[in-house]
Motif scaffolding. Structure first.
Motif, PDB file in Angstrom:
ATOM      1  N   ALA A   1       0.807  -1.221   0.000  1.00  9.52           N
ATOM      2  CA  ALA A   1       0.000   0.000   0.000  1.00  9.52           C
ATOM      3  C   ALA A   1       0.835   1.263   0.000  1.00  9.52           C
ATOM      4  O   ALA A   1       0.311   2.344   0.101  1.00  9.52           O
ATOM      5  CB  ALA A   1      -0.924   0.009   1.221  1.00  9.52           C
TER       6      ALA A   1
ATOM      7  N   VAL B   1       2.685   4.523  -0.897  1.00 13.58           N
ATOM      8  CA  VAL B   1       2.545   5.559  -1.906  1.00 13.58           C
ATOM      9  C   VAL B   1       3.924   6.106  -2.229  1.00 13.58           C
ATOM     10  O   VAL B   1       4.724   6.376  -1.334  1.00 13.58           O
ATOM     11  CB  VAL B   1       1.633   6.712  -1.401  1.00 13.58           C
ATOM     12  CG1 VAL B   1       1.555   7.816  -2.445  1.00 13.58           C
ATOM     13  CG2 VAL B   1       0.256   6.167  -1.065  1.00 13.58           C
TER      14      VAL B   1
ATOM     15  N   ASP C   1      -6.242   6.320  -6.529  1.00 14.66           N
ATOM     16  CA  ASP C   1      -6.804   5.268  -5.685  1.00 14.66           C
ATOM     17  C   ASP C   1      -6.136   3.930  -5.970  1.00 14.66           C
ATOM     18  O   ASP C   1      -5.829   3.162  -5.054  1.00 14.66           O
ATOM     19  CB  ASP C   1      -8.309   5.158  -5.921  1.00 14.66           C
ATOM     20  CG  ASP C   1      -9.079   6.333  -5.341  1.00 14.66           C
ATOM     21  OD1 ASP C   1      -8.496   7.060  -4.504  1.00 14.66           O
ATOM     22  OD2 ASP C   1     -10.251   6.527  -5.722  1.00 14.66           O
TER      23      ASP C   1
ATOM     24  N   GLN D   1      -2.843   2.983  -4.284  1.00 16.01           N
ATOM     25  CA  GLN D   1      -2.814   2.491  -2.916  1.00 16.01           C
ATOM     26  C   GLN D   1      -2.639   0.968  -2.877  1.00 16.01           C
ATOM     27  O   GLN D   1      -2.258   0.416  -1.845  1.00 16.01           O
ATOM     28  CB  GLN D   1      -4.113   2.863  -2.185  1.00 16.01           C
ATOM     29  CG  GLN D   1      -4.419   4.353  -2.174  1.00 16.01           C
ATOM     30  CD  GLN D   1      -3.332   5.168  -1.497  1.00 16.01           C
ATOM     31  OE1 GLN D   1      -2.812   4.771  -0.458  1.00 16.01           O
ATOM     32  NE2 GLN D   1      -2.985   6.295  -2.085  1.00 16.01           N
TER      33      GLN D   1
END
Length: 323
Positions: free
Chosen positions: A58, A60, A130, A133
């Motif tokens: 996840a 970033v 999105d 992620q």
């Protein structure tokens, strides 16, 4: 994901009509493929559920943090910096160009006017962030099966949208060195770029440009190479992409079409994701099937239907507000 671009009829709609049966088949094929790709992502990247994604999955991308951690800044040669102030000054090495995009360029994301097409690009930008992620997505390839499907317009508008809405540094690369169109779209003129860098004739600072007014950086194709495929196969290209990943939050690459050339296969090996652009009334079903077979399905994040004649909500942006 393709349906959000129904609004693109505002900027590039064809007035001659199209074969409705062919459109329906192509749309159905796109939807089927996207569903299959989504299932693969859920099983390989997300596991049983999105909530079970590990912190590593996840993560970033953070350009400044990764720049310090990987040490890739040292590989930039003339831009080597040892102090914080010198690291910050690297951006001043890139030449700034004031751009005045032509109306024919269809850069709808640079206009202040309410527009359904611009809103569609903003929605696409949200979807991409999105998706980030759940999987690495820094280097994004924009391609199509055949020429004239609008991939360059999509790449340019998407890059501008990501820069304006995310606040991250965005680089737009002109990956089609045989028939570049982004330089013409932004009216850059004859400037050095990817070809000169790969041939060792120019430094990175002489090939990347800050486009004032667009809010992005551009890495144009440069002046035509005599042997484009051989140049693209240079061992310097993967190393270049590592350097750019360390500097920019997003690297958007406008690549050649899939079917006529082998160039696109080189780009697909060194990117994180692929967005396939199709065009209503232009893309044939057989061409689309061949294009999909030629790509690594694990990297395809979606297909985009350009110039759709069906837009349920486009009038919302053009009709007068109710009193």
């Amino acid at each position: 994901m393709s349906q959000i671009f129904d609004a693109l009829l505002r900027s590039e709609v064809e007035r001659g009509g199209a074969d409705s049966a062919m459109q329906a088949e192509a749309t159905e094929l796109l939807q089927t493929f996207e569903n299959q790709a989504a299932s693969q992502w859920e099983s390989s990247a997300l596991g049983d559920s999105f909530n079970k994604a590990t912190p590593e999955q996840a993560k970033v991308f953070e350009p400044e943090t990764d720049l310090r951690r990987t040490g890739l800044l040292d590989a930039l040669g003339a831009f080597h910096a040892s102090s914080e102030s010198e690291r910050a000054s690297i951006w001043t090495q890139f030449r700034s160009i004031s751009v005045a995009p032509s109306a024919e360029g269809r850069l709808v994301c640079l206009t202040e006017q309410p527009d359904a097409t611009a809103e569609a690009f903003r929605l696409l930008g949200v979807r991409l962030k999105d998706l980030r992620q759940a999987r690495p997505l820094n280097k994004l390839l924009i391609t199509s099966t055949v020429p004239q499907e609008g991939k360059s317009t999509v790449a340019a508008n998407l890059a501008c949208t990501l820069a304006h809405k995310s606040g991250e540094k965005v680089l737009l690369m002109e990956g089609d060195i045989r028939r570049p169109s982004l330089s013409r779209m932004f009216q850059l003129g004859k400037v050095s770029g990817i070809c000169e860098w790969l041939q060792g004739e120019r430094s990175l600072g002489e090939c990347i440009y800050r486009l004032e007014g667009a809010g992005i950086w551009a890495f144009p194709a440069g002046n035509g190479a005599t042997a484009p495929l051989e140049l693209m196969q240079s061992e310097r290209l993967p190393a270049l992409m590592d350097q750019l990943t360390a500097l920019f939050g997003w690297v958007i690459i406008d690549s050649p079409p899939i079917l006529p050339l082998a160039d696109t296969s080189i780009w697909t090996r060194i990117v994180d994701g692929i967005l396939l652009v199709t065009r209503q009334g232009t893309t044939e079903k057989k061409q689309l099937e061949r294009g999909l077979r030629a790509l690594d399905t694990s990297k395809i994040i979606g297909a985009l239907l350009n110039c759709s004649h069906v837009s349920t909500y486009s009038s919302y942006y053009t009709r007068p507000a109710a009193s």
